[in-house]
Write an enzyme that holds these catalytic residues in place. Structure first.
Site, PDB file in Angstrom:
ATOM      1  N   LYS A   1     -10.334  -3.693 -13.668  1.00  0.00           N
ATOM      2  CA  LYS A   1     -10.973  -2.869 -14.662  1.00  0.00           C
ATOM      3  C   LYS A   1     -11.681  -1.706 -13.949  1.00  0.00           C
ATOM      4  O   LYS A   1     -11.948  -1.803 -12.746  1.00  0.00           O
ATOM      5  CB  LYS A   1     -11.925  -3.696 -15.521  1.00  0.00           C
TER       6      LYS A   1
ATOM      7  N   SER B   1       0.859  -1.174   0.000  1.00  0.00           N
ATOM      8  CA  SER B   1       0.000   0.000   0.000  1.00  0.00           C
ATOM      9  C   SER B   1       0.894   1.221   0.000  1.00  0.00           C
ATOM     10  O   SER B   1       2.112   1.121   0.157  1.00  0.00           O
ATOM     11  CB  SER B   1      -0.905  -0.006   1.229  1.00  0.00           C
ATOM     12  N   ARG B   2       0.306   2.394  -0.161  1.00  0.00           N
ATOM     13  CA  ARG B   2       1.103   3.626  -0.091  1.00  0.00           C
ATOM     14  C   ARG B   2       1.556   3.909   1.338  1.00  0.00           C
ATOM     15  O   ARG B   2       2.482   4.688   1.555  1.00  0.00           O
ATOM     16  CB  ARG B   2       0.294   4.804  -0.629  1.00  0.00           C
TER      17      ARG B   2
ATOM     18  N   ASP C   1     -16.471   2.928 -13.958  1.00  0.00           N
ATOM     19  CA  ASP C   1     -16.717   2.029 -12.827  1.00  0.00           C
ATOM     20  C   ASP C   1     -17.774   0.989 -13.139  1.00  0.00           C
ATOM     21  O   ASP C   1     -17.624  -0.184 -12.788  1.00  0.00           O
ATOM     22  CB  ASP C   1     -17.150   2.839 -11.602  1.00  0.00           C
TER      23      ASP C   1
END
Length: 334
Positions: free
Chosen positions: A97, A36-37, A178
């Site tokens: 996606k 993760s960041r 989305d």
């Protein structure tokens, strides 16, 4: 590639959790690392799923030689950077996606993967679902004759406030990427890339689409009527009609439990999905396809071909052109 495939998960949101849970219910798989960041987020995810290594940067995961394939589960605005980083480091990649924000970014990733001989696949899970594969078989065998119409929709009620990523152009906000990617991909699965694209939309104050209708046309005479919304809970159904019958999917066509084949002079035929034990979200099918490809030494999946992913992205770009939605990454129009 050994029998056991070692996965790394890049990002720690809801879709990453769902995919990881499904992976851990499958044989011959191991989730060995998460990134993760922030290290705190990665450690929390690792503790939740008993993953041995947690990284506070994407670079560390990409450099982990004990990872065979990385599942990129970031918002789609980060797909180009995250998937590209992993491909550059020699990792196979399964990327969520919508694949990228636009067709240019998608072509860059595909070109990178092909130049390096690395595996890359879009995580279009419905293409790997047994019932969607059965649909394709039936249509290919002429069960409903020549396709004339496709209908599909995907909408959520909302509302989403102005600070939500779905309202942010920089993050690829709006209904199209989305949710609309599912109806568009459904039509592509059956008919390929359209020859004509028409669309209309309700836009937010920020300039993203809140409600989008699409009409796609093919030179064969087939057409597809598709919609996506973040302002209305739509039926979320799909249907394909041909000269000799039709096939209907009830709510949740993108993760179907059944569909019904209707033909004149015959009783309706219902096709149902076998319930695989221990699975939670239906994402095991795409994971299984990735692992099959890796073990076979294949760099592209025949079920989710990269050329098909590029075609879908071109269609999404065409829809955005018609409705007037631009993202900062698109640059200045020519």
């Amino acid at each position: 590639m050994g029998r056991t495939v070692r996965w790394g998960v890049l990002a720690t949101g809801g879709i990453a959790a769902a995919f990881t849970a499904d992976l851990q219910g499958m044989p011959d798989t191991e989730v060995v690392a998460v990134a993760s960041r922030t290290l705190a987020s990665a450690k929390g995810f690792a503790e939740r799923f008993d993953i041995p290594r947690a990284y506070g940067s994407w670079d560390e995961l990409a450099a982990d030689d004990e990872v065979d394939v990385v599942y990129v589960a970031t918002p789609h605005s980060a797909h180009r950077a995250a998937a590209g980083l992993c491909l550059e480091a020699g990792r196979a990649v399964l990327c969520e996606k919508a694949f990228t924000l636009n067709a240019r970014e998608a072509a860059e990733l595909v070109g990178l993967a092909r130049s390096r001989g690395s595996f890359l696949m879009e995580a279009m899970w419905m293409y790997c679902h047994p019932l969607l594969r059965r649909l394709v078989e039936l249509v290919s065998d002429g069960a409903i004759g020549e396709i004339r119409t496709v209908q599909a929709d995907f909408g959520l009620e909302g509302p989403f406030d102005a600070g939500h990523r779905l309202r942010d152009p920089a993050q690829g906000g709006g209904a199209l990427l989305d949710l609309g990617v599912y109806p568009v991909s459904f039509a592509h699965l059956l008919l390929g890339e359209p020859d004509r694209v028409q669309a209309d939309a309700l836009l937010s104050a920020e300039g993203v689409d809140l409600n989008t209708g699409m009409l796609l046309g093919w030179d064969s005479g087939a057409s597809a009527l598709l919609s996506a919304s973040v302002t209305a809970d739509t039926p979320q159904t799909a249907a394909v009609s041909g000269t000799a019958g039709r096939i209907e999917f009830p709510r949740g066509f993108f993760q179907p439990e059944r569909f019904v084949l209707h033909r004149a002079g015959r009783e309706p035929e219902e096709f149902t999905a076998e319930q695989a034990g221990g699975t939670l979200h239906g994402m095991q099918y795409e994971a299984a396809e990735v692992m099959r490809c890796l073990r076979a030494g294949e760099t592209e999946s025949p079920l989710v071909p990269l050329d098909g992913t590029l075609a879908v992205m071109r269609t999404l770009d065409a829809v955005r052109t018609r409705i007037g939605v631009r993202y900062p990454v698109d640059g200045v129009p020519a």
